[in-house]
Design a protein around this motif. Structure first.
Motif, PDB file in Angstrom:
ATOM      1  N   TYR A 255       0.819  -1.211   0.000  1.00 30.95           N
ATOM      2  CA  TYR A 255       0.000   0.000   0.000  1.00 30.95           C
ATOM      3  C   TYR A 255       0.858   1.268   0.000  1.00 30.95           C
ATOM      4  O   TYR A 255       0.676   2.153   0.847  1.00 30.95           O
ATOM      5  CB  TYR A 255      -0.961   0.002   1.194  1.00 30.95           C
ATOM      6  N   VAL A 256       1.803   1.324  -0.914  1.00 35.79           N
ATOM      7  CA  VAL A 256       2.709   2.477  -0.944  1.00 35.79           C
ATOM      8  C   VAL A 256       2.786   3.070  -2.347  1.00 35.79           C
ATOM      9  O   VAL A 256       2.588   2.379  -3.351  1.00 35.79           O
ATOM     10  CB  VAL A 256       4.138   2.094  -0.488  1.00 35.79           C
ATOM     11  N   THR A 257       3.087   4.345  -2.372  1.00 31.61           N
ATOM     12  CA  THR A 257       3.458   5.027  -3.601  1.00 31.61           C
ATOM     13  C   THR A 257       4.983   5.065  -3.684  1.00 31.61           C
ATOM     14  O   THR A 257       5.689   4.677  -2.738  1.00 31.61           O
ATOM     15  CB  THR A 257       2.917   6.460  -3.614  1.00 31.61           C
ATOM     16  N   LEU A 486       6.512   5.134 -19.727  1.00 32.76           N
ATOM     17  CA  LEU A 486       7.399   5.215 -18.573  1.00 32.76           C
ATOM     18  C   LEU A 486       6.910   4.259 -17.496  1.00 32.76           C
ATOM     19  O   LEU A 486       5.751   3.855 -17.483  1.00 32.76           O
ATOM     20  CB  LEU A 486       7.451   6.646 -18.024  1.00 32.76           C
ATOM     21  N   ALA A 487       7.810   3.912 -16.596  1.00 34.69           N
ATOM     22  CA  ALA A 487       7.469   2.982 -15.519  1.00 34.69           C
ATOM     23  C   ALA A 487       7.731   3.635 -14.169  1.00 34.69           C
ATOM     24  O   ALA A 487       8.515   4.587 -14.064  1.00 34.69           O
ATOM     25  CB  ALA A 487       8.288   1.697 -15.645  1.00 34.69           C
ATOM     26  N   PHE A 488       7.074   3.121 -13.148  1.00 31.61           N
ATOM     27  CA  PHE A 488       7.389   3.543 -11.785  1.00 31.61           C
ATOM     28  C   PHE A 488       8.615   2.764 -11.322  1.00 31.61           C
ATOM     29  O   PHE A 488       8.563   1.917 -10.430  1.00 31.61           O
ATOM     30  CB  PHE A 488       6.196   3.301 -10.863  1.00 31.61           C
ATOM     31  N   GLN A 489       9.726   3.060 -11.976  1.00 35.66           N
ATOM     32  CA  GLN A 489      11.009   2.429 -11.668  1.00 35.66           C
ATOM     33  C   GLN A 489      11.975   3.510 -11.211  1.00 35.66           C
ATOM     34  O   GLN A 489      11.910   4.653 -11.683  1.00 35.66           O
ATOM     35  CB  GLN A 489      11.581   1.733 -12.908  1.00 35.66           C
ATOM     36  N   LEU A 499      23.382   2.127  -6.249  1.00 38.37           N
ATOM     37  CA  LEU A 499      23.246   1.300  -5.051  1.00 38.37           C
ATOM     38  C   LEU A 499      22.082   0.327  -5.161  1.00 38.37           C
ATOM     39  O   LEU A 499      22.106  -0.735  -4.551  1.00 38.37           O
ATOM     40  CB  LEU A 499      23.068   2.175  -3.812  1.00 38.37           C
ATOM     41  N   SER A 500      21.047   0.709  -5.896  1.00 37.64           N
ATOM     42  CA  SER A 500      19.912  -0.206  -5.996  1.00 37.64           C
ATOM     43  C   SER A 500      18.990   0.176  -7.130  1.00 37.64           C
ATOM     44  O   SER A 500      18.973   1.321  -7.589  1.00 37.64           O
ATOM     45  CB  SER A 500      19.109  -0.207  -4.690  1.00 37.64           C
ATOM     46  N   SER A 501      18.238  -0.802  -7.559  1.00 38.62           N
ATOM     47  CA  SER A 501      17.093  -0.588  -8.434  1.00 38.62           C
ATOM     48  C   SER A 501      15.844  -0.926  -7.645  1.00 38.62           C
ATOM     49  O   SER A 501      15.863  -1.758  -6.740  1.00 38.62           O
ATOM     50  CB  SER A 501      17.178  -1.483  -9.672  1.00 38.62           C
ATOM     51  N   GLY A 502      14.755  -0.290  -7.993  1.00 36.25           N
ATOM     52  CA  GLY A 502      13.502  -0.578  -7.322  1.00 36.25           C
ATOM     53  C   GLY A 502      12.338  -0.142  -8.182  1.00 36.25           C
ATOM     54  O   GLY A 502      12.510   0.424  -9.255  1.00 36.25           O
ATOM     55  N   ALA A 503      11.132  -0.422  -7.686  1.00 39.63           N
ATOM     56  CA  ALA A 503       9.944  -0.092  -8.476  1.00 39.63           C
ATOM     57  C   ALA A 503       8.692  -0.227  -7.636  1.00 39.63           C
ATOM     58  O   ALA A 503       8.662  -0.941  -6.631  1.00 39.63           O
ATOM     59  CB  ALA A 503       9.840  -1.014  -9.694  1.00 39.63           C
ATOM     60  N   ILE A 504       7.652   0.470  -8.069  1.00 37.24           N
ATOM     61  CA  ILE A 504       6.297   0.126  -7.668  1.00 37.24           C
ATOM     62  C   ILE A 504       5.901  -1.022  -8.574  1.00 37.24           C
ATOM     63  O   ILE A 504       6.003  -0.921  -9.801  1.00 37.24           O
ATOM     64  CB  ILE A 504       5.347   1.320  -7.823  1.00 37.24           C
ATOM     65  N   ARG A 505       5.466  -2.115  -7.973  1.00 35.36           N
ATOM     66  CA  ARG A 505       5.290  -3.357  -8.739  1.00 35.36           C
ATOM     67  C   ARG A 505       3.943  -3.403  -9.451  1.00 35.36           C
ATOM     68  O   ARG A 505       2.973  -2.757  -9.041  1.00 35.36           O
ATOM     69  CB  ARG A 505       5.395  -4.575  -7.813  1.00 35.36           C
ATOM     70  N   ASN A 506       3.939  -4.190 -10.499  1.00 38.54           N
ATOM     71  CA  ASN A 506       2.694  -4.532 -11.164  1.00 38.54           C
ATOM     72  C   ASN A 506       1.982  -5.585 -10.310  1.00 38.54           C
ATOM     73  O   ASN A 506       2.523  -6.659 -10.073  1.00 38.54           O
ATOM     74  CB  ASN A 506       3.018  -5.084 -12.552  1.00 38.54           C
ATOM     75  N   HIS A 507       0.807  -5.280  -9.818  1.00 40.53           N
ATOM     76  CA  HIS A 507       0.100  -6.226  -8.948  1.00 40.53           C
ATOM     77  C   HIS A 507      -1.174  -6.773  -9.607  1.00 40.53           C
ATOM     78  O   HIS A 507      -1.997  -7.381  -8.920  1.00 40.53           O
ATOM     79  CB  HIS A 507      -0.253  -5.566  -7.610  1.00 40.53           C
ATOM     80  N   ARG A 508      -1.296  -6.580 -10.926  1.00 39.36           N
ATOM     81  CA  ARG A 508      -2.482  -7.065 -11.640  1.00 39.36           C
ATOM     82  C   ARG A 508      -2.063  -8.000 -12.765  1.00 39.36           C
ATOM     83  O   ARG A 508      -1.189  -7.673 -13.574  1.00 39.36           O
ATOM     84  CB  ARG A 508      -3.287  -5.900 -12.204  1.00 39.36           C
ATOM     85  N   ALA A 541      -4.306  -8.831  -4.562  1.00 39.94           N
ATOM     86  CA  ALA A 541      -2.923  -8.388  -4.345  1.00 39.94           C
ATOM     87  C   ALA A 541      -2.908  -6.889  -4.071  1.00 39.94           C
ATOM     88  O   ALA A 541      -3.428  -6.106  -4.869  1.00 39.94           O
ATOM     89  CB  ALA A 541      -2.063  -8.700  -5.570  1.00 39.94           C
ATOM     90  N   PRO A 542      -2.317  -6.477  -2.958  1.00 40.63           N
ATOM     91  CA  PRO A 542      -2.271  -5.038  -2.666  1.00 40.63           C
ATOM     92  C   PRO A 542      -1.242  -4.335  -3.547  1.00 40.63           C
ATOM     93  O   PRO A 542      -0.262  -4.954  -3.979  1.00 40.63           O
ATOM     94  CB  PRO A 542      -1.836  -4.996  -1.203  1.00 40.63           C
ATOM     95  N   PRO A 543      -1.440  -3.055  -3.846  1.00 38.17           N
ATOM     96  CA  PRO A 543      -0.358  -2.288  -4.480  1.00 38.17           C
ATOM     97  C   PRO A 543       0.876  -2.356  -3.580  1.00 38.17           C
ATOM     98  O   PRO A 543       0.757  -2.279  -2.350  1.00 38.17           O
ATOM     99  CB  PRO A 543      -0.920  -0.867  -4.552  1.00 38.17           C
ATOM    100  N   HIS A 544       2.042  -2.507  -4.179  1.00 37.83           N
ATOM    101  CA  HIS A 544       3.246  -2.643  -3.356  1.00 37.83           C
ATOM    102  C   HIS A 544       4.480  -2.215  -4.143  1.00 37.83           C
ATOM    103  O   HIS A 544       4.453  -2.122  -5.383  1.00 37.83           O
ATOM    104  CB  HIS A 544       3.415  -4.074  -2.843  1.00 37.83           C
ATOM    105  N   GLY A 545       5.551  -1.956  -3.430  1.00 37.87           N
ATOM    106  CA  GLY A 545       6.803  -1.548  -4.063  1.00 37.87           C
ATOM    107  C   GLY A 545       7.957  -1.668  -3.098  1.00 37.87           C
ATOM    108  O   GLY A 545       7.779  -1.852  -1.893  1.00 37.87           O
ATOM    109  N   GLY A 546       9.154  -1.557  -3.632  1.00 41.04           N
ATOM    110  CA  GLY A 546      10.337  -1.665  -2.788  1.00 41.04           C
ATOM    111  C   GLY A 546      11.599  -1.369  -3.554  1.00 41.04           C
ATOM    112  O   GLY A 546      11.574  -0.775  -4.636  1.00 41.04           O
TER     113      GLY A 546
END
Length: 606
Positions: A255-257, A486-489, A499-508, A541-546
């Motif tokens: 549940y994050v943006t 564009l992506a939420f990457q 140092l890292s890659s990350g994203a708001i994930r596709n949950h659908r 599946a909840p919206p999620h990212g990391g």
């Protein structure tokens, strides 16, 4: 000088040590102590021999008279032998106090000695700062790790990981371990495969990252997860990338943006760098957010070093249909021209410019053109002679150049020119010694393209993480040119190191099927390779990212080491070989038969 052993026993001294080699101080004078450690060095001062005894905690000077019956034992014990000494702590004379040592006010008079383990002739020295080849260092890594700087690096690594764990736990993250044996994935780098004995002809894969599992944990109802995760990729070594395996701070949130993810991890990273970075300044959260397109234009890289003050600007229009024919032709053929202002470079000798031009050619460029804006206002150089005055004035204005500066130019196809301009920016910074010291400059690179075009095959591919949520969701995938999506990457960068890659994930699942379809994977392949995630998405599946900052790279920056192998206890060499343990190694035929495997080694082409 011998001490009655019965008396020592009555003192209840530990069989190996009552104190560490970094513990003794002036307050211990007069006490009988027992120390164990490695012989760091020996010095013969006539009637006395001094032995520096070392353990992880420090170094203590011990002394013995050559008339002692124990002298022969000390004399025959080579450096790096492990010994246990017992004796009284005495005060050093004023002229022999060593203020560089915590134990430098005292020494131990050797009254008893036991050789616990004798060392053979060393293949490499532990004391001192002599440089040894990588093969020797990795083959005898246990000796290399005794050396002061490398030992400090590994200790630092341990403390950094402990700090990260504490900070993540305090923020409400649960540490959960994900599987090491898993399924092979078609995206990313090459997998390391593990043959299954119970399922002949089938293989497990070591995880390139816990990507799918951490997303499944979010679907499973865990709100915040993290782990110090081992990751395995069969890829070539680089200075900032170890072959085979690496560790990352892997975390995911439900549940994050995108901004929620940033706010969660920024204080952790800023806190760790402030804790272990000494006097170096650390970027205060919130870290700058730089769109990918802007980063490629302004820095020529998606991992910019913000300590470098030089900026890249586009000057294509200033050369279009202009008098400098080479650039005009490149632009007519669809190319671009980028410029970098070099402050005060006009005062440099001609050899400075020739050297940079030669560097550009050696690194695959056609050269590095330039205009010198002399301190008297004149514009010099081959480009200036052939370019109209008004166009030169526009370039001055766009780049911000003043009298005494020079402007360097890179031209070519857009992607190639952008990247080479980034290399030139870094080279100019180093040549002009402009890079700021004593800083850890963080930034986020955001708004990555969802897809990119493979220049060799013409095929559309994922540009970053295939599990990312496209900006605009399903509608964007169905209506836009894939190369415009564009992506939420996002990547987090410090001092030019990703140092890292990350994203708001596709949950659908419907968006996931469509996203992979554009990249050339039909529904059947997606269901085969990612069936677990697809099924999970169909049950809520909840919206999620990391994200997943790299532990090795964090420690490399904090230790100020140019090579990542200096912060890993037992690294492989550049050929992915473990010289200490002899891996990879051949396996006997019986084991291969048990796994239903047959080895077919390609014939040498040499």
């Amino acid at each position: 000088m011998a001490i009655n052993e019965d008396k020592i026993v009555k003192k209840n001294l530990h069989p190996y040590r009552s104190h560490t080699c970094g513990e003794l101080r002036h307050s211990h004078v007069g006490k009988t102590v027992r120390l164990s450690g490695w012989i760091h060095s020996k010095r013969d001062h006539g009637n006395l021999v001094f032995v520096d005894l070392r353990d992880e905690f420090g170094l203590t000077q011990c002394v013995i008279d050559i008339s002692s019956p124990l002298f022969t034992t000390i004399e025959t014990a080579r450096v790096e032998s492990v010994i246990t000494v017992t004796g009284p702590v005495v005060e050093r004379s004023e002229d022999t106090v060593n203020l560089n040592l915590d134990t430098g006010e005292v020494e131990v008079q050797i009254a008893n000695i036991e050789v616990e383990s004798r060392a053979e002739v060393l293949p490499m020295l532990v004391a001192g700062e002599q440089d040894f080849g990588e093969d020797i260092r990795l083959r005898y890594r246990f000796l290399d790790l005794r050396r002061e700087q490398l030992h400090k690096n590994i200790t630092l690594r341990s403390h950094v990981i402990s700090s990260i764990r504490r900070r993540m736990t305090e923020k409400g993250f649960l540490e959960i371990q994900t599987p090491i044996l898993t399924a092979s994935s078609p995206e990313g780098a090459r997998d390391y495969l593990v043959a299954s004995r119970n399922h002949p002809g089938k293989f497990y894969a070591l995880p390139q990252a816990p990507q799918q599992f951490k997303q499944l944990l979010m679907v499973s109802g865990f709100d915040k997860y993290f782990q110090i995760a081992p990751c395995f990729r069969d890829e070539d070594a680089r200075a900032d990338r170890s072959p085979g395996e690496f560790y990352q701070l892997d975390f995911e949130m439900a549940y994050v943006t995108q901004e929620d993810v940033f706010r969660a991890i920024e204080p952790v990273l800023a806190g760790v760098f402030a804790e272990f970075g000494g006097e170096d300044l650390v970027t205060n959260p919130p870290f700058p957010r730089i769109p990918y397109a802007h980063s490629m234009l302004t820095y020529g890289s998606d991992k910019p070093d913000l300590r470098n003050p030089l900026l890249i600007v586009d000057v294509t229009d200033s050369f279009k249909d202009g008098g400098f024919g080479l650039f005009a032709k490149i632009i007519d053929d669809g190319g671009i021209v980028r410029a970098i202002r070099a402050p005060s470079a006009a005062q440099k000798p001609r050899s400075f410019f020739d050297k940079l031009n030669e560097w550009a050619r050696d690194n695959g460029g056609g050269g590095l053109g330039y205009i010198i804006f002399d301190i008297d206002g004149d514009a010099k150089g081959p480009i200036a002679k052939n370019l109209e005055d008004e166009r030169r004035d526009i370039i001055r204005s766009i780049t911000g150049a003043v009298d005494g500066d020079a402007v360097f130019f890179v031209s070519g196809k857009e992607n190639d020119a952008a990247k080479f301009a980034g290399l030139a920016r870094e080279r100019l910074c180093d040549e002009l010694m402009l890079r700021e010291k004593g800083r850890f400059d963080f930034c986020w690179i955001v708004d990555y393209p969802m897809y990119e075009l493979n220049q060799d095959t013409g095929v559309i591919e994922f540009s970053h993480n295939p599990f990312s949520m496209p900006q605009g969701g399903l509608a964007a995938l169905e209506t836009k040119n894939p190369l415009d999506v564009l992506a939420f990457q996002y990547d987090i960068v410090c001092n030019g190191v990703e140092l890292s890659s990350g994203a708001i994930r596709n949950h659908r699942s419907d968006i996931m099927i469509k996203a992979f379809e554009i990249a050339g994977y039909d529904r059947a392949i997606v269901e085969e390779k990612f069936g677990g995630m697809l099924r999970a998405f169909n049950y809520g599946a909840p919206p999620h990212g990391g994200s997943a900052p790299g532990i090795d790279r964090i420690v490399m920056l904090l230790a100020d080491e140019p090579n990542i192998r200096e912060v890993i206890a037992f690294p492989m060499n550049q050929r992915a070989e473990d010289l200490l343990m002899g891996a990879p190694s051949e396996v006997d035929e019986a084991r291969l038969e048990e796994l239903c495997l047959k080895v077919s080694v390609p014939k040498s082409t040499s």
